[in-house]
Design an enzyme around this catalytic site. Structure first.
Site, mmCIF file in Angstrom:
data_model
loop_
_atom_site.group_PDB
_atom_site.id
_atom_site.type_symbol
_atom_site.label_atom_id
_atom_site.label_comp_id
_atom_site.label_asym_id
_atom_site.label_seq_id
_atom_site.Cartn_x
_atom_site.Cartn_y
_atom_site.Cartn_z
ATOM 1 N N GLY A 173 0.782 -0.881 0.193
ATOM 2 C CA GLY A 173 -0.077 -0.028 -0.097
ATOM 3 C C GLY A 173 0.436 1.126 -0.246
ATOM 4 O O GLY A 173 0.701 1.851 0.932
ATOM 5 N N HIS A 174 1.883 1.486 -0.626
ATOM 6 C CA HIS A 174 2.986 2.003 -0.569
ATOM 7 C C HIS A 174 2.659 3.485 -1.628
ATOM 8 O O HIS A 174 3.237 4.969 -0.916
ATOM 9 C CB HIS A 174 4.633 2.028 -1.418
ATOM 10 C CG HIS A 174 4.272 1.744 -2.515
ATOM 11 N ND1 HIS A 174 3.711 0.485 -3.087
ATOM 12 C CD2 HIS A 174 4.648 2.638 -3.540
ATOM 13 C CE1 HIS A 174 3.928 0.976 -4.739
ATOM 14 N NE2 HIS A 174 4.705 1.836 -5.142
ATOM 15 N N ARG A 175 1.489 3.298 -2.144
ATOM 16 C CA ARG A 175 1.044 4.974 -2.678
ATOM 17 C C ARG A 175 0.147 5.581 -1.656
ATOM 18 O O ARG A 175 -0.606 6.320 -1.741
ATOM 19 C CB ARG A 175 0.429 4.731 -4.593
ATOM 20 C CG ARG A 175 1.689 3.876 -5.032
ATOM 21 C CD ARG A 175 1.238 4.277 -6.356
ATOM 22 N NE ARG A 175 0.336 4.638 -6.748
ATOM 23 C CZ ARG A 175 0.845 5.757 -7.833
ATOM 24 N NH1 ARG A 175 1.512 5.805 -7.999
ATOM 25 N NH2 ARG A 175 -0.440 6.229 -8.884
ATOM 26 N N LEU A 197 -1.988 6.762 2.024
ATOM 27 C CA LEU A 197 -1.974 8.336 3.112
ATOM 28 C C LEU A 197 -0.444 7.235 3.811
ATOM 29 O O LEU A 197 0.512 8.062 3.932
ATOM 30 C CB LEU A 197 -2.512 8.148 4.038
ATOM 31 C CG LEU A 197 -2.993 8.712 4.845
ATOM 32 C CD1 LEU A 197 -2.494 10.185 4.683
ATOM 33 C CD2 LEU A 197 -4.164 9.410 4.722
ATOM 34 N N GLY A 235 1.187 3.386 3.483
ATOM 35 C CA GLY A 235 2.193 3.159 3.186
ATOM 36 C C GLY A 235 3.418 4.524 2.382
ATOM 37 O O GLY A 235 4.087 3.850 2.483
ATOM 38 N N CYS A 252 -11.741 2.515 14.866
ATOM 39 C CA CYS A 252 -12.920 2.097 14.902
ATOM 40 C C CYS A 252 -13.004 0.884 15.256
ATOM 41 O O CYS A 252 -14.570 0.497 14.659
ATOM 42 C CB CYS A 252 -13.682 2.440 13.317
ATOM 43 S SG CYS A 252 -12.539 1.429 12.172
ATOM 44 N N LYS A 310 -11.474 -5.323 10.068
ATOM 45 C CA LYS A 310 -9.963 -5.135 10.877
ATOM 46 C C LYS A 310 -9.789 -5.752 11.888
ATOM 47 O O LYS A 310 -8.324 -6.223 12.094
ATOM 48 C CB LYS A 310 -9.553 -3.362 10.954
ATOM 49 C CG LYS A 310 -9.965 -2.841 10.181
ATOM 50 C CD LYS A 310 -7.873 -2.866 9.484
ATOM 51 C CE LYS A 310 -8.141 -1.921 8.318
ATOM 52 N NZ LYS A 310 -6.581 -1.344 7.337
ATOM 53 N N PRO A 343 -3.741 2.796 15.336
ATOM 54 C CA PRO A 343 -4.141 4.951 14.333
ATOM 55 C C PRO A 343 -5.548 5.014 14.767
ATOM 56 O O PRO A 343 -6.320 4.523 14.821
ATOM 57 C CB PRO A 343 -3.397 4.616 13.184
ATOM 58 C CG PRO A 343 -3.639 3.435 12.571
ATOM 59 C CD PRO A 343 -3.984 1.913 13.457
ATOM 60 N N THR A 344 -5.470 6.008 15.058
ATOM 61 C CA THR A 344 -6.716 7.137 14.993
ATOM 62 C C THR A 344 -7.076 7.761 13.831
ATOM 63 O O THR A 344 -6.441 7.033 13.062
ATOM 64 C CB THR A 344 -5.978 8.098 16.644
ATOM 65 O OG1 THR A 344 -7.460 9.184 16.689
ATOM 66 C CG2 THR A 344 -5.492 9.406 15.787
HETATM 67 O O1 GFB Z 1 -13.333 11.534 9.263
HETATM 68 P P1 GFB Z 1 -14.945 10.548 8.952
HETATM 69 O O2 GFB Z 1 -15.566 10.594 7.516
HETATM 70 O O3 GFB Z 1 -14.710 9.326 9.629
HETATM 71 O O4 GFB Z 1 -15.982 11.437 9.395
HETATM 72 P P2 GFB Z 1 -15.139 8.881 10.955
HETATM 73 C C1 GFB Z 1 -15.646 12.198 10.722
HETATM 74 C C2 GFB Z 1 -17.061 12.989 11.510
HETATM 75 O O5 GFB Z 1 -16.902 13.788 10.434
HETATM 76 C C3 GFB Z 1 -17.707 12.358 11.258
HETATM 77 C C4 GFB Z 1 -17.600 14.641 10.480
HETATM 78 O O6 GFB Z 1 -19.275 12.444 12.080
HETATM 79 C C5 GFB Z 1 -19.237 13.182 9.987
HETATM 80 O O7 GFB Z 1 -20.259 13.153 9.682
HETATM 81 N N1 GFB Z 1 -18.433 15.332 8.783
HETATM 82 C C6 GFB Z 1 -18.610 16.408 8.478
HETATM 83 C C7 GFB Z 1 -17.419 14.473 8.254
HETATM 84 N N2 GFB Z 1 -18.272 16.940 7.465
HETATM 85 C C8 GFB Z 1 -17.487 16.019 6.762
HETATM 86 C C9 GFB Z 1 -17.005 15.430 5.446
HETATM 87 O O8 GFB Z 1 -17.468 16.689 4.605
HETATM 88 N N3 GFB Z 1 -17.247 14.388 4.774
HETATM 89 C C10 GFB Z 1 -17.154 13.855 5.707
HETATM 90 N N4 GFB Z 1 -16.236 12.607 6.022
HETATM 91 N N5 GFB Z 1 -16.695 14.024 7.086
HETATM 92 C C11 GFB Z 1 -14.307 6.861 9.934
HETATM 93 C C12 GFB Z 1 -14.491 5.274 10.081
HETATM 94 O O9 GFB Z 1 -15.061 7.022 10.719
HETATM 95 O O10 GFB Z 1 -13.242 6.835 10.549
HETATM 96 C C13 GFB Z 1 -13.682 4.460 8.783
HETATM 97 O O11 GFB Z 1 -16.015 5.194 8.898
HETATM 98 C C14 GFB Z 1 -12.134 4.761 9.526
HETATM 99 O O12 GFB Z 1 -14.046 2.953 8.846
HETATM 100 C C15 GFB Z 1 -12.258 6.541 9.700
HETATM 101 O O13 GFB Z 1 -12.000 4.222 10.600
HETATM 102 C C16 GFB Z 1 -10.786 6.899 10.725
HETATM 103 O O14 GFB Z 1 -14.009 8.991 12.013
HETATM 104 O O15 GFB Z 1 -16.716 9.100 11.492
#
Ligand code: GFB
Length: 315
Positions: free
Chosen positions: A11-13, A15, A17, A110, A141, A164-165
């Protein structure tokens, strides 16, 4: 690992990797193995097995995965479950059979229960129900962690797993349908500024709390653990500090110098209310992060190519 060791970064390409490769190169490692998707399909078991038997990697950093933000996870649970199971099964079992010295598997915060006590300790794994928007990804996972631990127990492999967070950094995904919140909000704020839009839309209520770690800090922690940690017990990697999504949006707007208002689309999911990691296991081993969130956002914003962000309807 020695500077001459053969180290395969899967997965080197991506975030993670790409951050691992940067860190390895910077540290002076000379035999870094990588394969692009068109050279090696990680979902093809026999292709992965042949690669391992032919190239004989001594160390493996397993950063290949199907990843995405809350929307993509929620929309494509089958792909997130099956592709991740397939990639990790193929690599971990090939590593076992090729007698790899040590493998590091990247999980995710998660995997922990949606309503876990905070900050989240490693032992809270499998003590409650998962957040539904990413349950498929989380289950894949968790299966990966179990496979690493089982290979250690049954076959004596030195396979470690790190959790990781939420991550951000170079090579992040800025596609608004599949990205995580941090790159999405950088893009939204920048586009709104360029087009003199009075508002940007935030999904959900803005109240969920998230912890953000720069991918270069993650890579540094992974290399540290490759040198110092040989237990099948999982290790959290994070900062131990979180912010609300509204606070994150404000920080990004300041960086971008966008002065409009936030609008909250409450039809969109919030996901888990909070997931800040307890990082004392890692801290006690002697590692801590060095990139402040505000600095990391600025660096990412300044470096990213914004010329492809041309779809104003997505703001
Ligand atoms: O980063 P995110 O998509 O992932 O969303 P999760 C984090 C929070 O930001 C949620 C809000 O409460 C979203 O509703 N948010 C607000 C947005 N505006 C936006 C936007 O424009 N785009 C996105 N994407 N979010 C992921 C998991 O969860 O975290 C994965 O689905 C993985 O499996 C990853 O574990 C680290 O933190 O909610």
């Amino acid at each position: 690992m020695h500077l001459e060791s053969r180290i395969y970064v899967a997965g080197h390409r991506g975030l993670v990797g790409s951050a691992l490769v940067r860190a390895l190169v910077k540290a002076g490692y000379k035999n870094i193995l990588t394969r692009r998707r068109n050279e090696l399909d990680l979902q093809n078991e026999s292709a992965v097995r042949s690669f391992f038997m032919r190239e004989k990697p001594e160390y493996v950093l397993l950063a290949a995965a199907k990843v995405g933000g809350i929307l993509a996870n929620n929309q494509y649970p089958v792909e997130f479950l099956v592709e991740n199971l397939s990639i990790q099964n193929n690599i971990i079992l090939a590593a076992r059979d090729a007698n790899v010295n040590k493998l590091l598997f990247l999980g995710s915060s998660c995997i922990y229960p949606k309503m876990s006590p905070q900050p989240i300790k490693e032992e809270y794994l499998l003590t409650g129900s998962l957040e539904p928007t990413n349950a498929s990804y989380a289950l894949a996972k968790i299966a990966g962690i179990n496979l690493c631990q089982s290979c250690s127990r049954e076959y004596g492999c030195n396979f470690i797993s790190v959790m990781p967070t939420n991550l951000y950094g170079p090579n992040d995904n800025f596609d608004l349908d599949s990205s995580h919140v941090l790159p999405a909000l950088i893009r939204k704020a920048y586009m709104a500024k360029m087009q003199n839009e009075p508002t940007i839309t935030i999904w959900g209520t803005g109240t969920p709390r998230r912890e953000f770690l720069h991918s270069d800090d993650l890579a540094s922690a992974c290399l540290f653990l490759m040198d110092t940690y040989d237990s099948p017990e999982i290790v959290n990697i994070g900062t131990g500090c979180d912010v609300t999504i509204t606070e994150l949006a404000q920080m990004i707007m300041e960086t971008v110098e966008y002065t409009g208002e936030l609008v909250f689309d409450k039809e969109r999911p919030d996901g888990t209310p909070r997931k800040v990691l307890d990082v004392s296991r890692l801290t006690n081993l002697g590692w801590k992060p060095s990139i402040q969130l505000r600095d990391g956002i600025r660096e990412l914003y300044e470096a990213v190519d914004k010329s492809t962000w041309i779809n104003p309807s997505k703001i």
